[in-house]
Design a protein around this motif. Sequence first.
Motif, PDB file in Angstrom:
ATOM      1  N   ASN A  40       0.828  -1.207   0.000  1.00 19.72           N
ATOM      2  CA  ASN A  40       0.000   0.000   0.000  1.00 19.72           C
ATOM      3  C   ASN A  40       0.862   1.257   0.000  1.00 19.72           C
ATOM      4  O   ASN A  40       0.531   2.244  -0.655  1.00 19.72           O
ATOM      5  CB  ASN A  40      -0.935   0.011   1.203  1.00 19.72           C
ATOM      6  N   ARG A  41       1.966   1.225   0.717  1.00 25.31           N
ATOM      7  CA  ARG A  41       2.858   2.382   0.760  1.00 25.31           C
ATOM      8  C   ARG A  41       3.499   2.623  -0.613  1.00 25.31           C
ATOM      9  O   ARG A  41       3.594   3.748  -1.074  1.00 25.31           O
ATOM     10  CB  ARG A  41       3.932   2.182   1.817  1.00 25.31           C
ATOM     11  N   VAL A  42       3.956   1.547  -1.277  1.00 24.80           N
ATOM     12  CA  VAL A  42       4.579   1.675  -2.598  1.00 24.80           C
ATOM     13  C   VAL A  42       3.575   2.219  -3.611  1.00 24.80           C
ATOM     14  O   VAL A  42       3.891   3.115  -4.403  1.00 24.80           O
ATOM     15  CB  VAL A  42       5.157   0.319  -3.063  1.00 24.80           C
ATOM     16  N   VAL A  43       2.349   1.710  -3.594  1.00 24.97           N
ATOM     17  CA  VAL A  43       1.325   2.189  -4.518  1.00 24.97           C
ATOM     18  C   VAL A  43       0.993   3.652  -4.227  1.00 24.97           C
ATOM     19  O   VAL A  43       0.861   4.472  -5.152  1.00 24.97           O
ATOM     20  CB  VAL A  43       0.055   1.314  -4.445  1.00 24.97           C
ATOM     21  N   GLY A  44       0.879   4.016  -2.967  1.00 24.25           N
ATOM     22  CA  GLY A  44       0.583   5.398  -2.607  1.00 24.25           C
ATOM     23  C   GLY A  44       1.675   6.356  -3.029  1.00 24.25           C
ATOM     24  O   GLY A  44       1.406   7.426  -3.600  1.00 24.25           O
ATOM     25  N   VAL A  45       2.931   5.981  -2.774  1.00 23.69           N
ATOM     26  CA  VAL A  45       4.049   6.837  -3.172  1.00 23.69           C
ATOM     27  C   VAL A  45       4.126   6.936  -4.693  1.00 23.69           C
ATOM     28  O   VAL A  45       4.325   8.022  -5.253  1.00 23.69           O
ATOM     29  CB  VAL A  45       5.376   6.303  -2.577  1.00 23.69           C
ATOM     30  N   GLY A  46       3.933   5.814  -5.382  1.00 18.74           N
ATOM     31  CA  GLY A  46       3.947   5.832  -6.852  1.00 18.74           C
ATOM     32  C   GLY A  46       2.856   6.712  -7.422  1.00 18.74           C
ATOM     33  O   GLY A  46       3.072   7.447  -8.395  1.00 18.74           O
ATOM     34  N   LEU A  97      -8.222   1.173  -8.334  1.00 14.20           N
ATOM     35  CA  LEU A  97      -8.486  -0.236  -8.606  1.00 14.20           C
ATOM     36  C   LEU A  97      -7.582  -1.138  -7.768  1.00 14.20           C
ATOM     37  O   LEU A  97      -8.040  -2.127  -7.191  1.00 14.20           O
ATOM     38  CB  LEU A  97      -8.296  -0.531 -10.095  1.00 14.20           C
ATOM     39  N   ILE A  98      -6.316  -0.785  -7.673  1.00 13.55           N
ATOM     40  CA  ILE A  98      -5.391  -1.575  -6.843  1.00 13.55           C
ATOM     41  C   ILE A  98      -5.809  -1.520  -5.379  1.00 13.55           C
ATOM     42  O   ILE A  98      -5.799  -2.518  -4.671  1.00 13.55           O
ATOM     43  CB  ILE A  98      -3.940  -1.106  -7.036  1.00 13.55           C
ATOM     44  N   GLY A  99      -6.198  -0.317  -4.913  1.00 13.88           N
ATOM     45  CA  GLY A  99      -6.674  -0.195  -3.536  1.00 13.88           C
ATOM     46  C   GLY A  99      -7.904  -1.020  -3.278  1.00 13.88           C
ATOM     47  O   GLY A  99      -8.062  -1.611  -2.203  1.00 13.88           O
ATOM     48  N   PHE A 100      -8.805  -1.095  -4.252  1.00 12.30           N
ATOM     49  CA  PHE A 100     -10.012  -1.905  -4.108  1.00 12.30           C
ATOM     50  C   PHE A 100      -9.669  -3.386  -4.054  1.00 12.30           C
ATOM     51  O   PHE A 100     -10.240  -4.140  -3.247  1.00 12.30           O
ATOM     52  CB  PHE A 100     -10.971  -1.620  -5.266  1.00 12.30           C
ATOM     53  N   ILE A 101      -8.748  -3.819  -4.910  1.00  9.99           N
ATOM     54  CA  ILE A 101      -8.381  -5.237  -4.955  1.00  9.99           C
ATOM     55  C   ILE A 101      -7.658  -5.654  -3.669  1.00  9.99           C
ATOM     56  O   ILE A 101      -7.957  -6.682  -3.077  1.00  9.99           O
ATOM     57  CB  ILE A 101      -7.519  -5.539  -6.196  1.00  9.99           C
TER      58      ILE A 101
END
Length: 103
Positions: A40-46, A97-101
């Motif tokens: 979640n941190r990597v996706v948020g930073v990205g 979408l990634i957050g939902f999955i």
Amino acid sequence: MLDLLNVAQDSMTILAAHIPMVDLPDSDPVAPPGLADMWNRVVGVGKWIALGIAILGLFIIGGKMAYDSRRGETTEEVGSLIKLVMAVTLISGGASLIGFIVG
């Protein structure tokens, strides 16, 4: 040639009918311990980096439009602006979408 393909297709259909079907268990997706928070941190930073780059792109496109408006040539920037809006939509939608999955 078509007759040979039809015979091959019929043979595969007959073979597939004799393969036993197995029901696979359907389990809930569970992330390995400690990996969900890091992911979640990597996706948020990205997402924030990508949106920051998109805002910089918006400033660049706006500057080019202001510079080229003196000459009456802003049609190229309109296409760039449309591409930028599409990119921001994809970034935001992909992160959601990634957050939902994952969530």
